[in-house]
Design an enzyme around this catalytic site. Structure first.
Site, PDB file in Angstrom:
ATOM      1  N   ILE A  13       0.843  -1.204   0.000  1.00 59.57           N
ATOM      2  CA  ILE A  13       0.000   0.000   0.000  1.00 59.57           C
ATOM      3  C   ILE A  13       0.880   1.257   0.000  1.00 59.57           C
ATOM      4  O   ILE A  13       0.652   2.195  -0.764  1.00 59.57           O
ATOM      5  CB  ILE A  13      -0.974   0.006   1.198  1.00 59.57           C
ATOM      6  CG1 ILE A  13      -1.841  -1.277   1.176  1.00 59.57           C
ATOM      7  CG2 ILE A  13      -1.851   1.262   1.182  1.00 59.57           C
ATOM      8  CD1 ILE A  13      -2.734  -1.467   2.387  1.00 59.57           C
ATOM      9  N   ASP A  31      11.405   2.567   5.440  1.00 58.56           N
ATOM     10  CA  ASP A  31      10.935   1.176   5.429  1.00 58.56           C
ATOM     11  C   ASP A  31      12.101   0.280   5.822  1.00 58.56           C
ATOM     12  O   ASP A  31      13.234   0.505   5.381  1.00 58.56           O
ATOM     13  CB  ASP A  31      10.427   0.806   4.026  1.00 58.56           C
ATOM     14  CG  ASP A  31       9.518  -0.407   4.046  1.00 58.56           C
ATOM     15  OD1 ASP A  31       8.346  -0.263   3.648  1.00 58.56           O
ATOM     16  OD2 ASP A  31       9.975  -1.506   4.446  1.00 58.56           O
ATOM     17  N   TYR A 145      -2.199  -7.874  17.524  1.00 57.24           N
ATOM     18  CA  TYR A 145      -2.253  -6.979  16.354  1.00 57.24           C
ATOM     19  C   TYR A 145      -3.456  -6.046  16.451  1.00 57.24           C
ATOM     20  O   TYR A 145      -3.336  -4.817  16.304  1.00 57.24           O
ATOM     21  CB  TYR A 145      -2.353  -7.833  15.078  1.00 57.24           C
ATOM     22  CG  TYR A 145      -2.586  -7.043  13.814  1.00 57.24           C
ATOM     23  CD1 TYR A 145      -1.530  -6.411  13.174  1.00 57.24           C
ATOM     24  CD2 TYR A 145      -3.861  -6.933  13.256  1.00 57.24           C
ATOM     25  CE1 TYR A 145      -1.737  -5.686  12.011  1.00 57.24           C
ATOM     26  CE2 TYR A 145      -4.074  -6.208  12.096  1.00 57.24           C
ATOM     27  CZ  TYR A 145      -3.014  -5.590  11.474  1.00 57.24           C
ATOM     28  OH  TYR A 145      -3.222  -4.863  10.327  1.00 57.24           O
ATOM     29  N   VAL A 175      -7.527  -5.211   1.459  1.00 59.63           N
ATOM     30  CA  VAL A 175      -6.963  -4.487   0.316  1.00 59.63           C
ATOM     31  C   VAL A 175      -6.256  -5.487  -0.623  1.00 59.63           C
ATOM     32  O   VAL A 175      -5.583  -6.401  -0.159  1.00 59.63           O
ATOM     33  CB  VAL A 175      -5.947  -3.429   0.795  1.00 59.63           C
ATOM     34  CG1 VAL A 175      -5.470  -2.581  -0.382  1.00 59.63           C
ATOM     35  CG2 VAL A 175      -6.553  -2.552   1.884  1.00 59.63           C
TER      36      VAL A 175
END
Ligand code: UD2
Length: 321
Positions: A13, A31, A145, A175
């Site tokens: 994403i 990242d 989570y 997604v």
């Protein structure tokens, strides 16, 4: 030209969002490449890539001290629910602590920030069966989570109300689209199915393992609609201090999903049924009226999204030959 920070910006994403904004804006991507890939990012002078973890305080402090951002999208996360059950302490550092730390760094150094958008998950709704899920539905997070996402989301929204830090949060449903990494068993099911079709088209032996009888359904939302939603939430005034579902408002079950892809690819994917995965949620569906009220309109039915995804994958296959 805005200055935009995207954490987790090499992931599925995040990289799509980074490539989208890099056409007209300056983007910094942070990242650690745990799931993401630098190759997901376009070669653009407008993208600066920093390899590092959002849990690295000195890295993040330096970054927020030396740059003034207009928008920050915090997408970095350990996205696997199963991983959070295996390693609750480590995943908590990424999924919760990094958010809290970021909020404090913003409070100290980002006086001109226009918006922080935090990405949460439909996992916060847990297994409470009422559908569709609206933002005010019962919240029943069941895993580290989901608990971390919910707690972080609450802090993010509260920092607007308490300290007027401009923030918003979104809860992603399922997604899918190009660049989703199919490597883990907990990767998005559509990316796994697509990977099996690619093997099939290459005449390799393959099958898709379907957990359960395939009657479970999900609200699958195409990546381009997700980018539209994120941009809208980031730039709307009404979304300050608010949280939004991001889905399509329509669900499809796994059997119909495979049938749709069989038709699109004119093939028949071998499916092996296995027992249901423990902790699996049977049905999931978003109520998207809240985000629609700020102008969101998903442009892809599941069929339209799958068509785009398939043509992207076929083009990739050709260029790999
Ligand atoms: C999604 C999120 C997860 C969490 C959760 C909250 C993804 C990738 N995961 O999990 O992070 O937010 O929602 O509810 O978006 N399946 C198969 N075969 C496979 C893989 C999956 O049959 O090889 C099934 C799986 O058992 C499930 C469905 O496909 O019933 C969707 O699985 P998923 O992992 O794509 O997404 P989900 O909704 O479980």
């Amino acid at each position: 030209m805005n200055n935009i920070l995207i954490t987790g910006g090499a992931g599925f994403i995040g990289s799509t969002l980074a490539n989208f904004y890099s056409k007209n804006h300056q983007v910094i991507v942070v990242d650690d490449l745990s799931m993401g890939n630098k190759n997901n990012l376009d070669h653009s002078d407008n993208i600066r890539f920093i390899e590092g973890s959002v849990t690295d305080f000195s890295l993040m402090e330096e970054l927020l001290k030396t740059n003034q951002f207009d928008y920050i999208f915090h997408l970095a996360a350990v996205a696997s629910v199963a991983d959070s059950v295996e390693r609750p302490v480590e995943t908590h550092q990424v999924n919760f602590d990094s958010v809290f730390q970021l909020l404090e760094l913003i409070r100290a150094h980002q006086a001109d920030l226009k918006r922080l958008v935090f990405t949460s998950s439909a996992a916060v709704y847990g297994d409470e069966p009422t559908l569709p899920k609206a933002e005010e539905s019962v919240i029943r997070p069941l895993t580290p989570y989901a608990i971390d996402k919910f707690a972080a989301e609450k802090y993010v929204v509260d920092y607007y109300h308490l300290y007027q830090i401009p923030t918003s949060a979104v809860r992603f449903f399922n997604v899918y689209g190009p660049k989703q990494n199919p490597e883990s068993p907990y990767s998005g099911v559509i990316s796994i199915i697509m990977d099996r079709y690619k093997k099939l088209l290459n005449k390799e032996e393959t099958s898709f393992t379907m957990f359960g009888d395939g009657s479970q359904s999900r609200d699958f939302v195409f990546i381009e609609d997700v980018v539209q939603a994120l941009d809208l939430v980031a730039t709307s005034n009404a979304s300050l201090g608010e949280v939004y579902n991001v889905g399509t408002g329509t669900a499809i079950n796994l059997n119909d999903l495979v049938a749709t892809l069989d038709e699109l690819l004119a093939s028949e994917l071998p499916v092996q049924n296995q027992p249901e995965r423990s902790g699996d949620i049977k049905y999931s569906l978003a109520d998207i009226s809240k985000i629609k009220a700020i102008g969101y309109e998903p442009k892809h039915t599941i069929k339209a999204g799958l068509e785009k995804y398939v043509s992207y994958e076929l083009a990739q296959e050709k260029s790999d030959l």
